[in-house]
Write a protein that holds these residues in place. Structure first.
Motif, mmCIF file in Angstrom:
data_model
loop_
_atom_site.group_PDB
_atom_site.id
_atom_site.type_symbol
_atom_site.label_atom_id
_atom_site.label_comp_id
_atom_site.label_asym_id
_atom_site.label_seq_id
_atom_site.Cartn_x
_atom_site.Cartn_y
_atom_site.Cartn_z
ATOM 1 N N MET A 151 11.610 10.509 11.849
ATOM 2 C CA MET A 151 10.700 9.844 10.929
ATOM 3 C C MET A 151 9.848 10.885 10.206
ATOM 4 S SD MET A 151 11.270 6.560 11.407
ATOM 5 C CE MET A 151 9.831 5.614 10.920
ATOM 6 N N SER A 152 9.430 10.559 8.991
ATOM 7 C CA SER A 152 8.615 11.466 8.195
ATOM 8 C C SER A 152 7.140 11.262 8.524
ATOM 9 C CB SER A 152 8.860 11.178 6.708
ATOM 10 O OG SER A 152 8.509 9.842 6.391
ATOM 11 N N GLU A 153 6.281 12.049 7.890
ATOM 12 C CA GLU A 153 4.842 11.894 8.096
ATOM 13 C C GLU A 153 4.377 10.561 7.525
ATOM 14 O OE1 GLU A 153 3.129 14.136 4.113
ATOM 15 O OE2 GLU A 153 3.378 15.267 5.975
ATOM 16 N N ARG A 154 3.224 10.101 8.004
ATOM 17 C CA ARG A 154 2.675 8.826 7.544
ATOM 18 C C ARG A 154 2.067 8.991 6.151
ATOM 19 N NH1 ARG A 154 1.686 4.958 11.404
ATOM 20 N NH2 ARG A 154 -0.351 4.353 10.586
ATOM 21 N N VAL A 155 2.378 8.032 5.294
ATOM 22 C CA VAL A 155 1.848 8.031 3.937
ATOM 23 C C VAL A 155 1.334 6.636 3.619
ATOM 24 C CG1 VAL A 155 3.361 9.866 3.102
ATOM 25 C CG2 VAL A 155 4.131 7.491 2.982
ATOM 26 N N LEU A 156 0.388 6.559 2.680
ATOM 27 C CA LEU A 156 -0.106 5.261 2.219
ATOM 28 C C LEU A 156 0.818 4.730 1.133
ATOM 29 C CD1 LEU A 156 -3.974 5.820 2.018
ATOM 30 C CD2 LEU A 156 -2.777 4.269 3.565
ATOM 31 N N MET A 157 1.305 3.526 1.320
ATOM 32 C CA MET A 157 2.199 2.916 0.330
ATOM 33 C C MET A 157 1.944 1.416 0.257
ATOM 34 S SD MET A 157 5.969 4.700 0.699
ATOM 35 C CE MET A 157 6.463 4.258 -0.975
ATOM 36 N N ALA A 212 7.228 0.544 -0.288
ATOM 37 C CA ALA A 212 7.805 1.013 0.971
ATOM 38 C C ALA A 212 9.173 0.380 1.198
ATOM 39 C CB ALA A 212 6.866 0.680 2.136
ATOM 40 N N LEU A 213 9.299 -0.883 0.842
ATOM 41 C CA LEU A 213 10.588 -1.567 0.949
ATOM 42 C C LEU A 213 11.630 -0.887 0.071
ATOM 43 C CD1 LEU A 213 11.112 -5.417 0.906
ATOM 44 C CD2 LEU A 213 12.544 -3.934 -0.489
ATOM 45 N N ALA A 214 11.239 -0.586 -1.171
ATOM 46 C CA ALA A 214 12.173 0.037 -2.107
ATOM 47 C C ALA A 214 12.603 1.423 -1.630
ATOM 48 C CB ALA A 214 11.524 0.128 -3.488
ATOM 49 N N MET A 245 -0.113 -5.440 -0.125
ATOM 50 C CA MET A 245 -1.086 -4.651 0.637
ATOM 51 C C MET A 245 -0.640 -3.196 0.744
ATOM 52 S SD MET A 245 -0.489 -5.643 4.664
ATOM 53 C CE MET A 245 -1.157 -7.285 4.457
ATOM 54 N N ILE A 246 -1.613 -2.329 0.961
ATOM 55 C CA ILE A 246 -1.367 -0.898 1.135
ATOM 56 C C ILE A 246 -1.735 -0.512 2.565
ATOM 57 C CG2 ILE A 246 -2.023 1.427 0.406
ATOM 58 C CD1 ILE A 246 -2.589 0.285 -2.375
ATOM 59 N N GLU A 247 -0.793 0.102 3.263
ATOM 60 C CA GLU A 247 -1.006 0.547 4.643
ATOM 61 C C GLU A 247 -0.291 1.873 4.852
ATOM 62 O OE1 GLU A 247 -1.427 -3.455 7.346
ATOM 63 O OE2 GLU A 247 0.612 -2.807 6.872
ATOM 64 N N ALA A 248 -0.632 2.533 5.958
ATOM 65 C CA ALA A 248 0.077 3.749 6.341
ATOM 66 C C ALA A 248 1.468 3.372 6.853
ATOM 67 C CB ALA A 248 -0.692 4.496 7.418
ATOM 68 N N VAL A 249 2.460 4.162 6.480
ATOM 69 C CA VAL A 249 3.835 3.879 6.872
ATOM 70 C C VAL A 249 4.569 5.185 7.133
ATOM 71 C CG1 VAL A 249 4.549 3.769 4.442
ATOM 72 C CG2 VAL A 249 5.985 2.710 6.175
ATOM 73 N N GLU A 250 5.423 5.177 8.166
ATOM 74 C CA GLU A 250 6.350 6.280 8.409
ATOM 75 C C GLU A 250 7.702 5.865 7.864
ATOM 76 O OE1 GLU A 250 6.608 7.701 12.365
ATOM 77 O OE2 GLU A 250 4.442 7.901 12.613
ATOM 78 N N LEU A 251 8.190 6.603 6.902
ATOM 79 C CA LEU A 251 9.456 6.253 6.261
ATOM 80 C C LEU A 251 10.632 6.818 7.050
ATOM 81 C CD1 LEU A 251 8.335 6.963 2.606
ATOM 82 C CD2 LEU A 251 8.824 4.708 3.580
#
Length: 356
Positions: A1-7, A12-14, A176-182
């Motif tokens: 997994m990558s670093e957490r980013v705000l999306m 994030a789905l795309a 909504m915008i939240e932190a996500v690991e892509l």
């Protein structure tokens, strides 16, 4: 997994779709899912894929049908009346035994509806939606992280069963915008399927995509029974919270489940034995989850719709042996304190034998 980013949830789905190997997208703008199109309009080009803003939702889903026939990982997205227009194409994907991912970022309806968040498409998504005898796997994220994770999973499930997979997101989760690991990028080999349409020499047997019952005949019924039985046995997904000793169990998905999580915590603080079952797959409905609720006296669905659309599945999951209540509104996400008060009322009524 990558670093957490705000999306944002839609973005994030795309991005997760691209990382899953999706290289074909066709869609049409409609709020509250248009950010998916906007994001992919430039990002798809960066990964060497094909992006099309179609002239309509009908055109978009049929373009996806063509891409899926060629073995591509293909995606289309919409909301409300646009998703309704995709139903014929989804039915054709099922009839042709083709994998694809279709996203519905739900909003309130009926008819044109409005752009606010809603969960009124439950029946449409879990009961087929188009003509014919079919169902589709339906994944229901409740966070930006799950918007990414379940999209990534959806392409694998679609290919596992050669069947379209639906994503039941909603306007709140999408916006909504939240932190996500892509997830990590993985490559998809468009030529790996022996069933997909490819160019060939004139002397070679040609391939075609058609309704598979044309060639299967009576065996088609057994084929479908086995496919759906395998899906129902292997793909039930859910999350349970404080269910083992609960006297009342909320059942909620998507944005509504997040409010119910808070309600469970608040109810427990007041001494009320309340739990939560969160279906992650709306189909197959997680019947196995209800085996954990051994002391339950009542269930309560919480949905952003008026007609309590999920209650039928809860009743079926429990053999119609336990009362099922509903709390929800077309227009707003439930208030936590109101849910706690309603839970207390239902527990009191259930203990007293009052099921009205």
């Amino acid at each position: 997994m990558s670093e957490r980013v705000l999306m944002k949830g839609n973005e994030a789905l795309a991005e997760a779709a691209l990382r899953a190997g999706c290289r074909f997208f066709a869609g049409y703008p409609i709020t509250p899912q248009t950010e998916i199109l906007e994001y992919l309009s430039w990002r798809m080009d960066e990964v060497g894929g094909s992006y099309t803003q179609a002239e309509s939702e009908l055109a978009a889903v049929n373009m996806v049908f063509g891409a899926a026939s060629g073995g591509a990982r293909a995606l289309t997205t919409s909301s409300g009346p646009g998703f309704s227009l995709k139903q014929e194409g989804i039915s054709y994907l099922c009839a042709s035994d083709l994998p694809a991912v279709i996203v519905n970022v739900m909003r309130i309806g009926s008819g044109l509806g409005d752009i606010a968040q809603g969960q009124g498409d439950y029946w449409q998504m879990t009961r087929g939606g188009g003509h014919g005898d079919y169902r589709t796997i339906v994944l229901a994220p409740n966070s930006v992280q799950e918007n990414a994770d379940l999209t990534y999973l959806a392409f694998d499930l679609a290919e596992k069963y050669r069947h379209p997979v639906l994503m039941a997101s909603d306007a709140a989760i999408g916006q909504m915008i939240e932190a996500v690991e892509l997830p990590e990028f993985k490559e998809h080999d468009i030529d790996k399927f022996d069933w997909s349409v490819k160019g060939g020499k004139i002397t070679e047997k040609y391939r075609k995509i058609q309704n598979i019952f044309y060639s299967m005949g009576p065996a088609y019924e057994d084929f479908l029974r086995e496919k759906y039985a395998k899906i129902e046995a292997e793909e039930q997904r859910w999350e349970s919270t404080a269910v083992e000793d609960a006297e009342l169990v909320f059942v909620a998905f998507g944005i509504s489940s997040r409010v119910c999580e808070e309600a469970v915590e608040g109810a427990r603080a007041k001494g009320l034995k309340v739990g939560l079952i969160r279906p992650i797959t709306l189909y197959p409905f997680p019947v196995k989850a209800f085996e954990e609720a051994k002391k339950v006296k009542a269930f309560m669905t919480n949905e952003m719709n008026l007609l309590a659309q999920m209650t039928d599945d809860v009743r079926l999951a429990t053999g119609c042996k336990i009362p099922v209540y509903h709390s929800g509104s077309i227009f707003s996400i439930s208030d936590t304190q109101e849910l706690i008060a309603r839970a207390e009322e239902v527990i009191r009524a259930a203990k007293g034998g009052d099921r009205t």
